[in-house]
Design a protein around this motif. Structure first.
Motif, PDB file in Angstrom:
ATOM      1  N   THR A 138       8.447  -0.988   4.285  1.00 26.23           N
ATOM      2  CA  THR A 138       7.599  -0.505   5.376  1.00 26.23           C
ATOM      3  C   THR A 138       6.441   0.311   4.818  1.00 26.23           C
ATOM      4  OG1 THR A 138       9.474  -0.481   6.893  1.00 26.23           O
ATOM      5  CG2 THR A 138       7.575   0.867   7.491  1.00 26.23           C
ATOM      6  N   ALA A 139       6.734   1.183   3.864  1.00 23.02           N
ATOM      7  CA  ALA A 139       5.682   1.996   3.254  1.00 23.02           C
ATOM      8  C   ALA A 139       4.657   1.117   2.543  1.00 23.02           C
ATOM      9  CB  ALA A 139       6.296   2.999   2.281  1.00 23.02           C
ATOM     10  N   LEU A 140       5.125   0.103   1.840  1.00 24.39           N
ATOM     11  CA  LEU A 140       4.208  -0.802   1.142  1.00 24.39           C
ATOM     12  C   LEU A 140       3.346  -1.592   2.130  1.00 24.39           C
ATOM     13  CD1 LEU A 140       6.486  -2.162  -1.720  1.00 24.39           C
ATOM     14  CD2 LEU A 140       4.488  -0.680  -1.958  1.00 24.39           C
ATOM     15  N   ARG A 141       3.946  -2.026   3.221  1.00 26.06           N
ATOM     16  CA  ARG A 141       3.181  -2.751   4.244  1.00 26.06           C
ATOM     17  C   ARG A 141       2.105  -1.853   4.852  1.00 26.06           C
ATOM     18  NH1 ARG A 141       5.277  -7.652   6.023  1.00 26.06           N
ATOM     19  NH2 ARG A 141       7.392  -8.085   5.330  1.00 26.06           N
ATOM     20  N   GLU A 142       2.478  -0.604   5.133  1.00 22.92           N
ATOM     21  CA  GLU A 142       1.510   0.333   5.710  1.00 22.92           C
ATOM     22  C   GLU A 142       0.359   0.586   4.736  1.00 22.92           C
ATOM     23  OE1 GLU A 142       3.853   3.745   6.769  1.00 22.92           O
ATOM     24  OE2 GLU A 142       4.698   2.762   8.537  1.00 22.92           O
ATOM     25  N   GLU A 143       0.689   0.749   3.467  1.00 21.74           N
ATOM     26  CA  GLU A 143      -0.337   0.977   2.445  1.00 21.74           C
ATOM     27  C   GLU A 143      -1.251  -0.249   2.332  1.00 21.74           C
ATOM     28  OE1 GLU A 143      -2.540   3.051  -0.200  1.00 21.74           O
ATOM     29  OE2 GLU A 143      -0.853   3.822   0.944  1.00 21.74           O
ATOM     30  N   ALA A 144      -0.665  -1.429   2.346  1.00 18.41           N
ATOM     31  CA  ALA A 144      -1.464  -2.657   2.274  1.00 18.41           C
ATOM     32  C   ALA A 144      -2.375  -2.770   3.490  1.00 18.41           C
ATOM     33  CB  ALA A 144      -0.552  -3.876   2.184  1.00 18.41           C
ATOM     34  N   GLN A 145      -1.859  -2.422   4.660  1.00 16.01           N
ATOM     35  CA  GLN A 145      -2.666  -2.483   5.882  1.00 16.01           C
ATOM     36  C   GLN A 145      -3.841  -1.513   5.799  1.00 16.01           C
ATOM     37  OE1 GLN A 145      -2.345  -4.721   8.238  1.00 16.01           O
ATOM     38  NE2 GLN A 145      -4.056  -3.909   9.381  1.00 16.01           N
TER      39      GLN A 145
END
Length: 101
Positions: free
Chosen positions: A50-57
């Motif tokens: 989830t953290a990686l997805r948020e950072e990518a977004q």
């Protein structure tokens, strides 16, 4: 009537059954601990994902804003930028204000 040998053999079988049951309990407890550890690991991985997805977004949005800034620098029409990028006109105007244009 039971002989001493029969009684000793029965006692031995009972002891073996008890040892076997105790081993089974220990193995079951160990299996349960491993299962809990795996579930905790899965939860940690989900949080990381989830953290990686948020950072990518966030990075995607930052790149899109840079694109809008470049379009504004080239004096493109705000409506055209809106059509191309999908950004709302209000958001494009905010980016424009940030740039001091």
């Amino acid at each position: 009537m039971k002989t001493i040998a029969d009684a000793l053999a029965e006692k031995g079988r009972k002891q073996e059954r008890e040892k076997s049951r105790q081993r089974e309990v220990v193995l079951h407890e160990e299996l349960r601990r491993k299962e809990i550890a795996l579930q905790e690991e899965i939860e940690r991985k989900k949080v990381e994902e989830t953290a990686l997805r948020e950072e990518a977004q966030k990075k995607v949005i930052a790149l899109q804003e840079v694109t809008v800034q470049r379009m504004l620098q080239k004096n493109m029409n705000i409506e055209l930028i809106h059509e191309i990028t999908g950004f709302t006109i209000e958001r494009i105007k905010v980016i424009q204000k940030k740039m001091g244009l």
